[in-house]
Design a protein around this motif. Structure first.
Motif, short mmCIF file in Angstrom:
data_model
loop_
_atom_site.label_atom_id
_atom_site.label_comp_id
_atom_site.label_asym_id
_atom_site.label_seq_id
_atom_site.Cartn_x
_atom_site.Cartn_y
_atom_site.Cartn_z
N LYS A 36 0.87 -1.18 -0.15
CA LYS A 36 0.13 0.42 -0.19
C LYS A 36 0.33 1.11 -0.17
N PHE A 37 0.26 1.76 -0.94
CA PHE A 37 1.81 3.32 -1.00
C PHE A 37 0.53 4.56 -1.70
N ALA A 38 1.11 5.62 -1.19
CA ALA A 38 0.44 6.52 -1.63
C ALA A 38 1.35 8.04 -1.93
N TYR A 39 1.22 8.88 -2.96
CA TYR A 39 2.07 9.65 -3.99
C TYR A 39 1.47 11.17 -3.86
N VAL A 40 2.17 11.89 -2.68
CA VAL A 40 1.64 13.18 -2.66
C VAL A 40 2.54 14.18 -2.86
N VAL A 41 2.11 15.25 -3.54
CA VAL A 41 2.65 16.11 -4.88
C VAL A 41 1.70 17.55 -3.97
N VAL A 42 3.15 18.63 -3.91
CA VAL A 42 2.39 19.48 -3.67
C VAL A 42 2.90 20.49 -4.24
N ASP A 43 1.99 21.27 -5.22
CA ASP A 43 2.87 22.55 -6.75
C ASP A 43 2.08 22.76 -5.97
N CYS A 44 3.86 24.36 -5.91
CA CYS A 44 3.56 25.80 -5.79
C CYS A 44 3.48 26.50 -6.99
#
Length: 236
Positions: free
Chosen positions: A163-171
């Protein structure tokens, strides 16, 4: 003063012994994700046993190179590695700059290679675990661009049934939401100015900087709760 010393030692011991039921790993493309995770106490400090990985402190000139090294298991990671008199640090030209290792002399290339061989090994060992894992990437510069769709596909292959999650913070509005898989946890967090120096103490000690980084920490915590069913655990 003695009481403060005891408190510091106790805190260090507790953090060293503590383990979370999930893992959090930075995917760069620079040191900011690792720095924020540490500053917001979502991961251990190095002194408490946190192992460093290849995307923690290197600067990747383009996000697609992060995907490339994930995909090919770091083949040619050290290709074209040379000392840059301009940067006063080792650089691979097109792909990576190692400014955090700027303390190394131009004759110490082998030391840099050894450092990153160990960091790559740490990353590979992390991927072998069974617990849920969250990958964090923070995108800011247009030149670095984004490669979210391909990165997600590669992570899916690497994690297999894990199980995984990919988090992207776009500034900087680099990612178009309708063009990436809905499984990617994408959030837009705009900075005051495009050229804001997120690495400066003036920024992260400011009211805005503190709120900005707290929002990142809260977003990561919410994803961990939603995807893994765990409350975020913080280190002391």
């Amino acid at each position: 003063m003695f009481d403060l010393l005891i408190q510091k030692i106790t805190r260090h011991v507790k953090n060293s012994l503590k383990n979370t039921p999930y893992s959090i790993v930075s995917l760069g493309p620079n040191c900011y994700p690792r720095t924020v995770l540490t500053r917001k106490k979502l991961i251990k400090q190095k002194s408490c046993g946190r192992l460093t990985m290849p995307f923690d402190f290197a600067y990747y000139h383009n996000a697609k190179f992060v995907t490339e090294f994930l995909e090919n298991d770091f083949v040619d990671f050290f290709k074209d590695l040379h000392y840059s008199d301009f940067c006063k640090s080792f650089d691979s030209g097109e792909k990576i700059n190692f400014s955090h290792e700027g303390y190394l002399k131009d004759t110490e290339k082998n030391k840099l290679v050894k450092i990153y061989e160990n960091r790559i090994k740490n990353f590979r060992n992390e991927l072998k675990k069974d617990n849920p894992i969250l990958f964090l990437q923070i995108l800011k510069d247009e030149d670095v661009d984004e490669d979210c769709k391909n990165t997600y596909s590669t992570l899916k292959k690497l994690c297999r049934k894990r199980k995984f999650a990919y988090v992207v913070v776009d500034c900087n509005d680099l990612v178009q939401p309708h063009k990436v898989p809905f499984e990617i946890y994408l959030t837009k967090m705009h900075l005051p100015k495009e050229d804001t120096d997120i690495f400066s103490s003036e920024f992260y000690n400011s009211e805005f900087g503190k709120i900005f980084e707290e929002k990142i920490a809260n977003f990561v915590g919410n994803v961990i709760m939603k995807e893994f069913g765990y409350r975020i655990e913080k280190f002391l």
